[in-house]
Design a protein around this motif. Structure first.
Motif, short mmCIF file in Angstrom:
data_model
loop_
_atom_site.label_atom_id
_atom_site.label_comp_id
_atom_site.label_asym_id
_atom_site.label_seq_id
_atom_site.Cartn_x
_atom_site.Cartn_y
_atom_site.Cartn_z
N GLY A 67 1.67 -12.43 17.14
CA GLY A 67 1.69 -13.67 16.36
C GLY A 67 1.74 -14.90 17.25
N ARG A 68 2.55 -14.85 18.31
CA ARG A 68 2.62 -15.97 19.25
C ARG A 68 1.30 -16.17 19.99
NH1 ARG A 68 7.79 -13.86 20.04
NH2 ARG A 68 7.18 -12.79 21.94
N ILE A 69 0.66 -15.06 20.35
CA ILE A 69 -0.65 -15.15 21.02
C ILE A 69 -1.66 -15.82 20.08
CG2 ILE A 69 -2.61 -13.81 21.90
CD1 ILE A 69 -0.53 -11.80 23.00
N MET A 70 -1.61 -15.45 18.80
CA MET A 70 -2.53 -16.05 17.83
C MET A 70 -2.28 -17.54 17.69
SD MET A 70 -4.59 -13.75 16.80
CE MET A 70 -4.51 -12.73 18.25
N VAL A 71 -1.03 -17.97 17.71
CA VAL A 71 -0.70 -19.39 17.60
C VAL A 71 -1.14 -20.13 18.86
CG1 VAL A 71 1.21 -21.05 17.50
CG2 VAL A 71 1.18 -19.08 15.96
N ILE A 72 -0.80 -19.60 20.03
CA ILE A 72 -1.15 -20.26 21.30
C ILE A 72 -2.66 -20.38 21.45
CG2 ILE A 72 -1.12 -19.97 23.81
CD1 ILE A 72 1.73 -18.69 23.41
N SER A 73 -3.38 -19.33 21.07
CA SER A 73 -4.85 -19.35 21.19
C SER A 73 -5.52 -20.13 20.06
CB SER A 73 -5.39 -17.92 21.21
OG SER A 73 -5.16 -17.29 19.95
N ARG A 74 -4.73 -20.55 19.08
CA ARG A 74 -5.17 -21.28 17.90
C ARG A 74 -6.00 -20.43 16.93
NH1 ARG A 74 -6.19 -27.45 19.32
NH2 ARG A 74 -5.13 -27.69 17.33
N LEU A 75 -6.02 -19.12 17.16
CA LEU A 75 -6.71 -18.24 16.22
C LEU A 75 -5.97 -18.15 14.90
CD1 LEU A 75 -7.96 -15.34 18.51
CD2 LEU A 75 -9.28 -17.20 17.50
N ALA A 76 -4.68 -18.46 14.90
CA ALA A 76 -3.91 -18.47 13.66
C ALA A 76 -4.44 -19.53 12.70
CB ALA A 76 -2.43 -18.71 13.97
N GLU A 77 -5.13 -20.53 13.22
CA GLU A 77 -5.67 -21.59 12.39
C GLU A 77 -6.97 -21.20 11.68
OE1 GLU A 77 -6.07 -25.13 14.76
OE2 GLU A 77 -4.01 -24.94 15.51
N VAL A 78 -7.65 -20.16 12.18
CA VAL A 78 -8.93 -19.80 11.58
C VAL A 78 -8.91 -18.46 10.85
CG1 VAL A 78 -10.32 -21.21 13.13
CG2 VAL A 78 -9.83 -18.86 13.76
N PHE A 79 -8.14 -17.50 11.33
CA PHE A 79 -8.08 -16.19 10.69
C PHE A 79 -7.07 -16.21 9.54
CE2 PHE A 79 -10.06 -14.55 14.48
CZ PHE A 79 -10.77 -13.45 14.01
N GLN A 80 -7.46 -15.63 8.43
CA GLN A 80 -6.49 -15.38 7.38
C GLN A 80 -5.60 -14.26 7.90
OE1 GLN A 80 -9.17 -14.66 3.99
NE2 GLN A 80 -8.08 -16.34 3.01
N GLN A 81 -4.29 -14.44 7.77
CA GLN A 81 -3.33 -13.46 8.27
C GLN A 81 -2.46 -12.95 7.14
OE1 GLN A 81 -1.27 -14.90 11.81
NE2 GLN A 81 -2.88 -16.43 12.00
N TYR A 82 -2.16 -11.67 7.20
CA TYR A 82 -1.34 -11.02 6.18
C TYR A 82 -0.27 -10.17 6.84
CZ TYR A 82 -5.15 -12.42 3.12
OH TYR A 82 -6.07 -13.16 2.43
#
Length: 100
Positions: A67-82
């Motif tokens: 989850g932290r990697i997704m936030v740092i890489s900004r992928l959390a902003e584009v991928f729908q996460q569940y």
């Protein structure tokens, strides 16, 4: 789909699913880390799926490290996460119904 240990296999599997005209749920709950090449594949495949108007999302569960990697890489902003695969499947069904 669970993420295989081999990055090339991961990319091939995502391409095959997309070429079959299907959306994908990427299950990262058991993933300990993601190398930069894996992040590159996620970005590339995200663009390909969106261009094909197919859903692509990820399941993180309680995996704080990923989850932290997704936030740092900004992928959390584009991928729908569940949190679960079941939630992701329901979310993909809802979003595909809305596109019809």
């Amino acid at each position: 789909m669970a993420v295989p240990h081999d990055i090339a296999t991961f990319d091939d599997q995502l391409s095959e699913i997309r070429n079959d005209g299907r959306g994908v749920i990427i299950d990262l709950t058991k993933c300990a880390w993601i190398p930069s090449s894996g992040l590159s594949i996620l970005i590339y495949q995200y663009k390909q799926y969106r261009g094909a108007k197919l859903p692509i999302c990820m399941v993180l569960g309680t995996n704080d490290k990923i989850g932290r990697i997704m936030v740092i890489s900004r992928l959390a902003e584009v991928f729908q996460q569940y949190s679960t695969v079941e939630e992701a499947a329901e979310g993909m069904t809802s979003s595909s119904d809305a596109r019809k």
